[in-house]
Design a protein around this motif. Structure first.
Motif, PDB file in Angstrom:
ATOM      1  N   GLN A   1      16.794  -7.948  14.036  1.00 11.38           N
ATOM      2  CA  GLN A   1      17.706  -8.682  13.164  1.00 11.38           C
ATOM      3  C   GLN A   1      17.247  -8.441  11.731  1.00 11.38           C
ATOM      4  OE1 GLN A   1      20.335 -10.124  14.588  1.00 11.38           O
ATOM      5  NE2 GLN A   1      19.484  -9.565  16.579  1.00 11.38           N
ATOM      6  N   VAL A   2      18.120  -7.861  10.935  1.00 12.75           N
ATOM      7  CA  VAL A   2      17.767  -7.469   9.572  1.00 12.75           C
ATOM      8  C   VAL A   2      18.548  -8.323   8.589  1.00 12.75           C
ATOM      9  CG1 VAL A   2      17.577  -5.559   7.940  1.00 12.75           C
ATOM     10  CG2 VAL A   2      17.446  -5.104  10.408  1.00 12.75           C
ATOM     11  N   GLU A   3      17.832  -9.046   7.731  1.00 14.44           N
ATOM     12  CA  GLU A   3      18.468  -9.843   6.684  1.00 14.44           C
ATOM     13  C   GLU A   3      18.430  -9.036   5.395  1.00 14.44           C
ATOM     14  OE1 GLU A   3      17.128 -13.744   4.396  1.00 14.44           O
ATOM     15  OE2 GLU A   3      17.667 -14.209   6.486  1.00 14.44           O
ATOM     16  N   LEU A   4      19.601  -8.914   4.765  1.00 17.53           N
ATOM     17  CA  LEU A   4      19.706  -8.100   3.553  1.00 17.53           C
ATOM     18  C   LEU A   4      20.350  -8.901   2.432  1.00 17.53           C
ATOM     19  CD1 LEU A   4      20.989  -6.159   6.181  1.00 17.53           C
ATOM     20  CD2 LEU A   4      20.063  -4.485   4.565  1.00 17.53           C
ATOM     21  N   GLN A   5      20.150  -8.424   1.202  1.00 18.84           N
ATOM     22  CA  GLN A   5      20.743  -9.087   0.045  1.00 18.84           C
ATOM     23  C   GLN A   5      21.565  -8.077  -0.739  1.00 18.84           C
ATOM     24  OE1 GLN A   5      18.032 -10.665  -2.991  1.00 18.84           O
ATOM     25  NE2 GLN A   5      19.289 -12.513  -3.051  1.00 18.84           N
ATOM     26  N   ARG A   6      22.816  -8.445  -1.003  1.00 17.33           N
ATOM     27  CA  ARG A   6      23.673  -7.585  -1.826  1.00 17.33           C
ATOM     28  C   ARG A   6      23.285  -7.699  -3.292  1.00 17.33           C
ATOM     29  NH1 ARG A   6      29.666  -9.195  -0.958  1.00 17.33           N
ATOM     30  NH2 ARG A   6      29.880  -7.635  -2.611  1.00 17.33           N
ATOM     31  N   GLN A   7      23.871  -6.830  -4.094  1.00 20.09           N
ATOM     32  CA  GLN A   7      23.561  -6.852  -5.524  1.00 20.09           C
ATOM     33  C   GLN A   7      24.006  -8.148  -6.194  1.00 20.09           C
ATOM     34  OE1 GLN A   7      25.529  -3.228  -6.777  1.00 20.09           O
ATOM     35  NE2 GLN A   7      23.717  -1.962  -6.389  1.00 20.09           N
TER      36      GLN A   7
END
Length: 355
Positions: A307-313
């Motif tokens: 499970q990968v948590e990412l942040q947009r710009q």
């Protein structure tokens, strides 16, 4: 026995519990009533059973209007969440209870009751517990006995209200698989209430999605999951990532990116896109395929999936599910910049909440 629910309305004071609900359930089908707490699913189940009466509308059982019929005359079996077994009775006597209290002219002989109860206990794989009392059983065993008791009177319809809600996750998963197998053996028309999306999708032939007293969508598990009718269904069934923007020229225009959605979506200034975590391709930031730029914030790798948590710009967080071998094969880790390519995106117009 088929069930036809026609234009059911129900109020509790000022609260509108059910609003013009209509559903057709063919004979032998296993149907899940799914929705959040307070959506009206248990009220509808109780109206089918005759435990509640609608303000308006009809319940047709095999084509006959049963709306005013007493619960004992509807030939339904009811299984409650908290078992409702008689503590002072053995397992055998609990299952036999419904048969022994029948009017004399309809009551089977004691030999026939013993034969039927023994057969049912074998069916639910608990014949060896016939002489035990409910307090000596596990939660899962008690629920199976409750189901056997409901089946003992040979109902034409089986109704289950959150049947596994009081059990732990592992037992719940085992019992819902067992319920599906049991239904395939006996083919009694069954309706069960649940707020557990996974349970409804795994067990039922069809799912009825309810919200605020209305039916939002009816379909097979794959239909409602893969082709949600509106934003409520899309967001209620599993995790989703949301993208707000406008649709123009077959693309969803975000504040920092453009996602192709195809020309079948009407152009609108207020749109919302839904992408499930497993519907992304995760690529290194320098990929020539383009994609939505994001930064990996956290990786939880348990079992075969990561499970990968990412942040947009723009600061918004996204969740992506990917095989851990693929993630580590790409050499990606926390802090890396990546590109996200949605393989599937479902777009709805915001204001009308329709596709």
């Amino acid at each position: 026995m088929s069930i036809a629910i026609r234009n059911i309305d129900k109020h509790f004071g000022a609260f509108h519990a059910l609003n013009d609900v209509s559903i057709d359930i063919p004979s032998g089908e296993l149907v899940a009533l799914l929705g959040p707490s307070g959506c009206g699913k248990t009220t509808l189940l109780r109206i089918i059973a005759g435990l509640e009466f609608a303000d308006q509308g009809q319940i047709l059982l095999e084509g006959d209007d049963a709306s005013g019929r007493h619960v004992r005359d509807r030939e339904v079996g009811f299984v409650f969440q908290h078992y409702a077994l008689f503590r002072h009775m053995t397992v055998f006597d609990n299952v036999a209870f419904g048969l022994r209290v029948k009017p004399r002219k309809f009551r089977p002989s004691e030999a026939e009751i013993r034969k039927r109860v023994t057969r049912l206990l074998d069916l639910v794989q608990l014949g060896w517990l016939a002489d035990r009392f409910p307090s000596q059983l596990s939660g899962g065993q008690r629920q199976r006995i409750a189901l056997a008791r409901a089946l003992a009177v040979e109902p034409k319809v089986l109704l289950l209200d959150e049947p596994f809600g009081a059990l732990d996750a592992k037992v719940r998963k085992e019992l819902r698989r067992w319920l599906r197998q049991l239904h395939d053996e006996i083919h009694v028309t069954s309706v069960f209430v649940t707020h557990d999306q996974e349970e409804a999708l795994e067990v039922s032939d069809r799912v009825v999605l309810m919200n605020k007293g209305r039916v939002e969508q009816i379909g097979t598990p794959s239909e409602v999951y893969d082709h949600p009718a509106n934003p409520f269904v899309a967001s209620f069934l599993g995790s989703v990532n949301l993208f707000h923007g406008r649709v123009e020229g077959g693309n969803l225009h975000l504040d920092d990116h453009v996602i192709e959605v195809g020309g079948h979506h009407a152009e609108t200034e207020q749109a919302i896109g839904f992408v499930r975590p497993h519907e992304f391709d995760l690529l290194p930031a320098n990929s020539t395929a383009g994609g939505l730029p994001a930064k990996i914030v956290r990786v939880i790798a348990i079992g075969p999936m990561a499970q990968v948590e990412l942040q947009r710009q723009n600061g918004e967080l996204l969740e992506v599910s990917v095989l851990r071998d693929i993630l580590f094969g790409l050499g990606l880790k926390e802090g890396d910049h990546v590109s996200l390519l949605p393989r599937t995106i479902r777009v709805f117009e915001k204001e009308r909440a329709a596709a």
